[in-house]
Design a protein around this motif. Structure first.
Motif, PDB file in Angstrom:
ATOM      1  N   SER A   7       0.695  -1.087  -0.079  1.00 54.01           N
ATOM      2  CA  SER A   7      -0.027   0.080   0.104  1.00 54.01           C
ATOM      3  C   SER A   7       0.859   1.249   0.066  1.00 54.01           C
ATOM      4  CB  SER A   7      -0.766  -0.084   1.222  1.00 54.01           C
ATOM      5  OG  SER A   7      -1.592   1.213   1.278  1.00 54.01           O
ATOM      6  N   GLU A   8       1.897   1.470   0.535  1.00 52.35           N
ATOM      7  CA  GLU A   8       2.820   2.448   0.764  1.00 52.35           C
ATOM      8  C   GLU A   8       3.582   2.641  -0.560  1.00 52.35           C
ATOM      9  OE1 GLU A   8       5.836   2.785   4.019  1.00 52.35           O
ATOM     10  OE2 GLU A   8       4.388   2.184   5.399  1.00 52.35           O
ATOM     11  N   SER A   9       3.953   1.461  -1.135  1.00 49.24           N
ATOM     12  CA  SER A   9       4.490   1.666  -2.491  1.00 49.24           C
ATOM     13  C   SER A   9       3.707   1.995  -3.358  1.00 49.24           C
ATOM     14  CB  SER A   9       5.141   0.189  -2.864  1.00 49.24           C
ATOM     15  OG  SER A   9       5.635   0.079  -4.170  1.00 49.24           O
ATOM     16  N   ALA A  10       2.627   1.556  -3.300  1.00 42.47           N
ATOM     17  CA  ALA A  10       1.350   2.245  -4.351  1.00 42.47           C
ATOM     18  C   ALA A  10       1.123   3.716  -4.176  1.00 42.47           C
ATOM     19  CB  ALA A  10       0.094   1.287  -4.324  1.00 42.47           C
ATOM     20  N   ASP A  11       1.072   3.963  -2.953  1.00 48.17           N
ATOM     21  CA  ASP A  11       0.836   5.402  -2.577  1.00 48.17           C
ATOM     22  C   ASP A  11       1.811   6.256  -3.191  1.00 48.17           C
ATOM     23  OD1 ASP A  11      -1.462   4.693  -1.149  1.00 48.17           O
ATOM     24  OD2 ASP A  11      -0.830   4.978   0.677  1.00 48.17           O
ATOM     25  N   ALA A  12       3.064   5.781  -2.978  1.00 47.97           N
ATOM     26  CA  ALA A  12       4.061   6.628  -3.529  1.00 47.97           C
ATOM     27  C   ALA A  12       4.100   6.656  -4.990  1.00 47.97           C
ATOM     28  CB  ALA A  12       5.578   5.726  -2.821  1.00 47.97           C
ATOM     29  N   ALA A  13       3.961   5.565  -5.507  1.00 47.95           N
ATOM     30  CA  ALA A  13       3.952   5.490  -6.921  1.00 47.95           C
ATOM     31  C   ALA A  13       2.956   6.503  -7.769  1.00 47.95           C
ATOM     32  CB  ALA A  13       3.663   4.009  -7.598  1.00 47.95           C
ATOM     33  N   VAL A  14       1.704   6.392  -6.954  1.00 46.11           N
ATOM     34  CA  VAL A  14       0.539   7.293  -7.391  1.00 46.11           C
ATOM     35  C   VAL A  14       0.868   8.781  -7.273  1.00 46.11           C
ATOM     36  CG1 VAL A  14      -1.700   8.055  -6.899  1.00 46.11           C
ATOM     37  CG2 VAL A  14      -1.219   5.722  -7.379  1.00 46.11           C
ATOM     38  N   GLU A  15       1.404   9.053  -5.981  1.00 48.71           N
ATOM     39  CA  GLU A  15       1.955  10.505  -5.613  1.00 48.71           C
ATOM     40  C   GLU A  15       2.964  11.034  -6.851  1.00 48.71           C
ATOM     41  OE1 GLU A  15       3.324  10.468  -1.418  1.00 48.71           O
ATOM     42  OE2 GLU A  15       1.179   9.957  -0.866  1.00 48.71           O
ATOM     43  N   ALA A  16       3.762   9.973  -7.093  1.00 51.62           N
ATOM     44  CA  ALA A  16       4.584  10.483  -8.178  1.00 51.62           C
ATOM     45  C   ALA A  16       4.229  10.984  -9.567  1.00 51.62           C
ATOM     46  CB  ALA A  16       5.992   9.421  -8.423  1.00 51.62           C
ATOM     47  N   ALA A  17       3.220  10.052  -9.713  1.00 48.34           N
ATOM     48  CA  ALA A  17       2.591  10.298 -10.949  1.00 48.34           C
ATOM     49  C   ALA A  17       1.728  11.524 -11.108  1.00 48.34           C
ATOM     50  CB  ALA A  17       1.787   9.060 -11.351  1.00 48.34           C
ATOM     51  N   VAL A  18       1.051  11.686  -9.964  1.00 52.37           N
ATOM     52  CA  VAL A  18       0.220  12.896  -9.669  1.00 52.37           C
ATOM     53  C   VAL A  18       0.989  14.117  -9.690  1.00 52.37           C
ATOM     54  CG1 VAL A  18      -1.178  14.201  -8.251  1.00 52.37           C
ATOM     55  CG2 VAL A  18      -1.523  11.837  -8.642  1.00 52.37           C
ATOM     56  N   ALA A  19       2.428  14.179  -9.117  1.00 54.25           N
ATOM     57  CA  ALA A  19       3.177  15.202  -9.164  1.00 54.25           C
ATOM     58  C   ALA A  19       3.830  15.512 -10.711  1.00 54.25           C
ATOM     59  CB  ALA A  19       4.508  14.911  -8.251  1.00 54.25           C
ATOM     60  N   GLY A  20       4.020  14.516 -11.441  1.00 52.60           N
ATOM     61  CA  GLY A  20       4.502  14.904 -12.814  1.00 52.60           C
ATOM     62  C   GLY A  20       3.246  15.419 -13.519  1.00 52.60           C
ATOM     63  N   ARG A  23       3.023  19.035 -12.739  1.00 55.09           N
ATOM     64  CA  ARG A  23       4.121  19.710 -13.336  1.00 55.09           C
ATOM     65  C   ARG A  23       3.867  19.897 -14.835  1.00 55.09           C
ATOM     66  NH1 ARG A  23       8.744  21.141 -12.052  1.00 55.09           N
ATOM     67  NH2 ARG A  23       9.870  20.322 -13.689  1.00 55.09           N
ATOM     68  N   LEU A  24       3.179  19.144 -15.569  1.00 60.08           N
ATOM     69  CA  LEU A  24       2.752  19.171 -16.960  1.00 60.08           C
ATOM     70  C   LEU A  24       1.706  20.001 -17.259  1.00 60.08           C
ATOM     71  CD1 LEU A  24       3.280  15.557 -18.346  1.00 60.08           C
ATOM     72  CD2 LEU A  24       4.603  17.326 -19.008  1.00 60.08           C
ATOM     73  N   LEU A  25       1.123  20.468 -16.373  1.00 60.38           N
ATOM     74  CA  LEU A  25       0.131  21.502 -16.396  1.00 60.38           C
ATOM     75  C   LEU A  25       0.602  23.066 -16.110  1.00 60.38           C
ATOM     76  CD1 LEU A  25      -3.260  19.568 -14.779  1.00 60.38           C
ATOM     77  CD2 LEU A  25      -2.639  20.178 -17.147  1.00 60.38           C
ATOM     78  N   ASP A  26       1.618  23.216 -15.518  1.00 60.77           N
ATOM     79  CA  ASP A  26       2.324  24.164 -14.991  1.00 60.77           C
ATOM     80  C   ASP A  26       2.643  24.904 -16.398  1.00 60.77           C
ATOM     81  OD1 ASP A  26       4.558  26.127 -14.521  1.00 60.77           O
ATOM     82  OD2 ASP A  26       4.765  25.291 -12.511  1.00 60.77           O
ATOM     83  N   PRO A  27       2.574  26.276 -16.311  1.00 52.16           N
ATOM     84  CA  PRO A  27       2.787  26.898 -17.767  1.00 52.16           C
ATOM     85  C   PRO A  27       4.273  26.976 -17.940  1.00 52.16           C
ATOM     86  CG  PRO A  27       0.869  28.032 -16.880  1.00 52.16           C
ATOM     87  CD  PRO A  27       1.532  27.151 -15.742  1.00 52.16           C
ATOM     88  N   GLU A  28       5.048  27.303 -16.904  1.00 59.93           N
ATOM     89  CA  GLU A  28       6.562  27.252 -16.998  1.00 59.93           C
ATOM     90  C   GLU A  28       7.064  26.318 -17.631  1.00 59.93           C
ATOM     91  OE1 GLU A  28       8.731  29.495 -14.079  1.00 59.93           O
ATOM     92  OE2 GLU A  28       7.161  30.610 -13.607  1.00 59.93           O
ATOM     93  N   TRP A 117       9.197   8.227 -13.048  1.00 62.19           N
ATOM     94  CA  TRP A 117       7.889   7.849 -13.543  1.00 62.19           C
ATOM     95  C   TRP A 117       7.752   8.796 -14.872  1.00 62.19           C
ATOM     96  CZ3 TRP A 117       4.931   4.002 -12.488  1.00 62.19           C
ATOM     97  CH2 TRP A 117       5.112   3.642 -11.323  1.00 62.19           C
ATOM     98  N   LEU A 118       7.394   8.610 -15.758  1.00 68.38           N
ATOM     99  CA  LEU A 118       7.434   9.150 -17.052  1.00 68.38           C
ATOM    100  C   LEU A 118       5.976   8.991 -17.863  1.00 68.38           C
ATOM    101  CD1 LEU A 118      10.789   8.513 -18.758  1.00 68.38           C
ATOM    102  CD2 LEU A 118      10.435  10.404 -17.240  1.00 68.38           C
ATOM    103  N   LEU A 119       5.301   9.938 -18.204  1.00 67.60           N
ATOM    104  CA  LEU A 119       4.130   9.854 -18.862  1.00 67.60           C
ATOM    105  C   LEU A 119       4.253   9.022 -20.126  1.00 67.60           C
ATOM    106  CD1 LEU A 119       1.005  10.647 -18.866  1.00 67.60           C
ATOM    107  CD2 LEU A 119       1.635  12.814 -19.913  1.00 67.60           C
ATOM    108  N   TYR A 120       3.740   8.087 -20.285  1.00 69.75           N
ATOM    109  CA  TYR A 120       3.622   7.159 -21.444  1.00 69.75           C
ATOM    110  C   TYR A 120       2.549   7.427 -22.470  1.00 69.75           C
ATOM    111  CZ  TYR A 120       3.698   2.654 -24.289  1.00 69.75           C
ATOM    112  OH  TYR A 120       3.654   1.999 -25.046  1.00 69.75           O
ATOM    113  N   PHE A 121       1.379   7.489 -22.123  1.00 70.93           N
ATOM    114  CA  PHE A 121       0.115   7.641 -22.765  1.00 70.93           C
ATOM    115  C   PHE A 121      -0.840   8.696 -22.117  1.00 70.93           C
ATOM    116  CE2 PHE A 121      -4.283   6.587 -23.534  1.00 70.93           C
ATOM    117  CZ  PHE A 121      -4.350   6.926 -24.821  1.00 70.93           C
ATOM    118  N   HIS A 122      -1.686   9.626 -22.913  1.00 72.38           N
ATOM    119  CA  HIS A 122      -2.644  10.666 -22.465  1.00 72.38           C
ATOM    120  C   HIS A 122      -3.694  10.582 -23.214  1.00 72.38           C
ATOM    121  CE1 HIS A 122      -3.913  13.664 -19.809  1.00 72.38           C
ATOM    122  NE2 HIS A 122      -4.293  14.442 -21.033  1.00 72.38           N
ATOM    123  N   GLN A 123      -4.990  10.746 -22.818  1.00 77.94           N
ATOM    124  CA  GLN A 123      -6.042  10.876 -23.794  1.00 77.94           C
ATOM    125  C   GLN A 123      -6.705  12.035 -22.954  1.00 77.94           C
ATOM    126  OE1 GLN A 123      -8.294   7.820 -25.114  1.00 77.94           O
ATOM    127  NE2 GLN A 123     -10.019   8.913 -25.866  1.00 77.94           N
ATOM    128  N   GLY A 124      -7.514  12.956 -23.740  1.00 81.20           N
ATOM    129  CA  GLY A 124      -8.353  14.127 -23.369  1.00 81.20           C
ATOM    130  C   GLY A 124      -9.621  13.958 -23.968  1.00 81.20           C
TER     131      GLY A 124
END
Length: 129
Positions: A7-20, A23-28, A117-124
């Motif tokens: 559970s801790e490992s999954a939480d850390a993985a999800v937190e890393a993805a959310v942080a990434g 960051r990708l939504l930050d205009p800078e 953690w790197l973004l591999y696929f995205h859909q909007g």
């Protein structure tokens, strides 16, 4: 591995993805090919809210040349951000964005690599309120 450690490992993985993702939504970050490139997997691709298919090079170029008039003055707002670790090296995020009156359901797959953690696929997918 114990249930608590998983559970801790999954939480850390999800937190890393959310942080990434945030960051990708930050205009800078979006305006910097180096910063965006550091967050995208080499095999990245996206089905955008416009319906266009983007590969890594095309999205980096488009984001670097976006103007404030195209992106709007207000930051993109996010809601309903949820994540689940699908395997040791894959996290799936879902969330909604609102930007300049456009509402979009979003789905992202993040893959763990030697570089983190790197973004591999995205859909909007646009939606109306």
């Amino acid at each position: 591995m114990s249930e608590a450690a998983r559970s801790e490992s999954a939480d850390a993985a999800v937190e890393a993805a959310v942080a990434g993702e945030l960051r990708l939504l930050d205009p800078e970050v979006r305006r910097s090919p180096e910063l965006v490139g550091a967050l995208l997997h080499p095999d990245f691709h996206e089905f955008g809210a416009s319906g266009r298919h983007w590969d890594r090079a095309a999205i980096i170029d488009m984001l670097a040349t976006e103007t404030e008039a195209e992106t709007g003055a207000a930051p993109v707002s996010t809601s309903r951000m949820r994540g689940v670790q699908l395997s040791a090296d894959v996290v799936h995020l879902t969330f909604d964005t609102q930007d300049n009156g456009l509402h979009v359901h979003r789905s992202s797959l993040w893959r763990r690599s030697d570089d983190g953690w790197l973004l591999y696929f995205h859909q909007g997918t646009p939606f109306t309120v």
